[in-house]
Design an enzyme around this catalytic site. Structure first.
Site, mmCIF file in Angstrom:
data_model
loop_
_atom_site.group_PDB
_atom_site.id
_atom_site.type_symbol
_atom_site.label_atom_id
_atom_site.label_comp_id
_atom_site.label_asym_id
_atom_site.label_seq_id
_atom_site.Cartn_x
_atom_site.Cartn_y
_atom_site.Cartn_z
ATOM 1 C CB ALA A 71 5.683 -2.117 -1.666
ATOM 2 C CD GLN A 73 -0.244 -1.801 -7.025
ATOM 3 O OE1 GLN A 73 0.218 -2.472 -7.949
ATOM 4 N NE2 GLN A 73 -1.533 -1.816 -6.735
ATOM 5 C CB SER A 74 5.549 -6.107 -4.292
ATOM 6 O OG SER A 74 6.560 -7.023 -4.682
ATOM 7 C CG ASN A 75 6.703 -4.317 -10.220
ATOM 8 O OD1 ASN A 75 5.593 -4.130 -10.702
ATOM 9 N ND2 ASN A 75 7.561 -3.334 -9.965
ATOM 10 C CB CYS A 77 4.452 -9.755 -4.272
ATOM 11 S SG CYS A 77 5.477 -9.626 -2.774
#
Ligand SMILES: *Cc1c(COP(=O)(O)O)cnc(C)c1O
Length: 331
Positions: A71, A73-75, A77
């Site tokens: 997503a 706001q992927s943590n 990534c």
């Protein structure tokens, strides 16, 4: 046990702390928290433990580029981008959602770590774009390693099998035993299943006696039971011997994810505020906020008993608090 490649960069063991004021305000069970928001890579979180194994595998395969997706706001990534920077890989991230006017929070950090961000507005195309990014890299002579969504491959799940070993050691340590007694429950947010599968595997291998309950962030209970049991079975092979996990080995609750992934509601807001005001502890809006909202509701409903002890496994994610989408509705 077989030889498993691992890079040791996480700050381990993560501390266990008691949350007495929260317990008392809820008139509920004893609550302790395992601070995996303090795992030490780029603000920490559960993906650090998985990346110790995933990045080691990428290295072994001779990769020079980490590709992953998630997503906006992927943590996962954000932590993958940080690990790439630290261990000398290039990084490309396929992120789903609407491109914000200004990059903030995790998206800002991805770019700060030097990752190339590819935005896909329609989630239906994300697998396709991820595959194309991978194929193009090969065509360009690169050696890409695909880090699966959420780092949840059998290799990534090993991070949480060994996290369970770490916990069991902490609990048998004399001082910790006196401090925390025995644990009846582990509660945490589950989504792509790697954390859940690792904990289930670790529970079996290292003899954890309590129950392990995943609060679903975005998947139906039925899917989690089959996916997590399969992933745990596959991960067990990496430890040298296949253990067959069944759907009944996986406890999951999907009552708190009806609004959909990343939709910030009253439950998440209340949980974040309770933890902040009474314990000075930060949860995140997408995962731990939702998991804690579920835990709080289950305490109020009497599902968790007053004489029990719950360990809330904090999986990180706090940078998302600073994404405009969430920060504007926190107070
Ligand atoms: C990714 C993530 C989870 C979910 O972990 P999975 O292994 O994908 O199920 C929970 N909390 C936070 C903060 C995360 O970033």
């Amino acid at each position: 046990m077989v030889n498993i490649s691992r890079l040791n960069f996480a700050h381990l063991p993560t501390p266990i702390e008691e949350l007495p004021k929260l317990s008392s305000i809820l008139n509920g069970p004893r609550i302790v928290v395992k601070r995996d928001d303090q795992t030490g890579l780029a603000f920490g979180g559960n993906k650090t433990r998985k990346l110790e194994f995933l990045v080691a595998e990428a290295r072994e395969q001779g990769a020079d580029l980490l590709i992953s997706g998630g997503a906006m706001q992927s943590n996962h990534c954000r932590q993958t981008a940080a690990a790439a920077a630290r261990f000398g890989f290039e990084c490309k991230l396929v992120l789903t959602g609407v491109k914000p006017q200004q990059a903030s929070a995790n998206l800002l950090l991805d770019q700060l770590f030097g990752a190339e961000v590819i935005i896909v507005e329609d989630r239906a195309f994300r697998d396709q774009v991820l595959q194309k990014t991978f194929d193009d890299a090969i065509a360009a002579g690169k050696k890409p390693y695909l880090v699966p969504y959420g780092g949840s491959s059998p290799t990534g799940a090993l991070g949480y099998a060994f996290a369970m070993e770490e916990l069991v050691k902490q609990l048998t340590d004399f001082r910790s035993l006196r401090d925390f007694g025995s644990l009846d429950w582990i509660v945490f947010g589950t989504s792509s299943g790697g954390t859940h599968a690792g904990l289930a595997l670790g529970q079996r291998v290292f003899g954890f006696k309590g129950r392990v309950l995943g609060i679903s962030i975005d998947e139906p209970e039925d899917h989690l039971k089959s996916h997590v049991s399969e992933l745990a079975s596959q991960a067990s092979e990496k430890l040298g011997e296949r253990i067959h996990f069944t759907r009944d080995d996986v406890l999951a609750n999907d009552e708190y994810c009806q609004a959909g992934y990343g939709v910030f509601g009253e439950g998440e807001r209340e949980a974040i505020r309770l933890f902040a005001r009474h314990e000075g502890l930060l949860l995140d809006p997408v995962y731990t906020g939702r998991a804690a909202a579920g835990m709080i509701d289950l305490i109020r409903k009497g599902f968790f008993k007053k004489d029990e002890t719950i360990l809330f496994w904090h999986t990180g994610g706090q940078p998302a608090l600073f994404a405009e989408k969430y920060s504007s509705s926190l107070l």
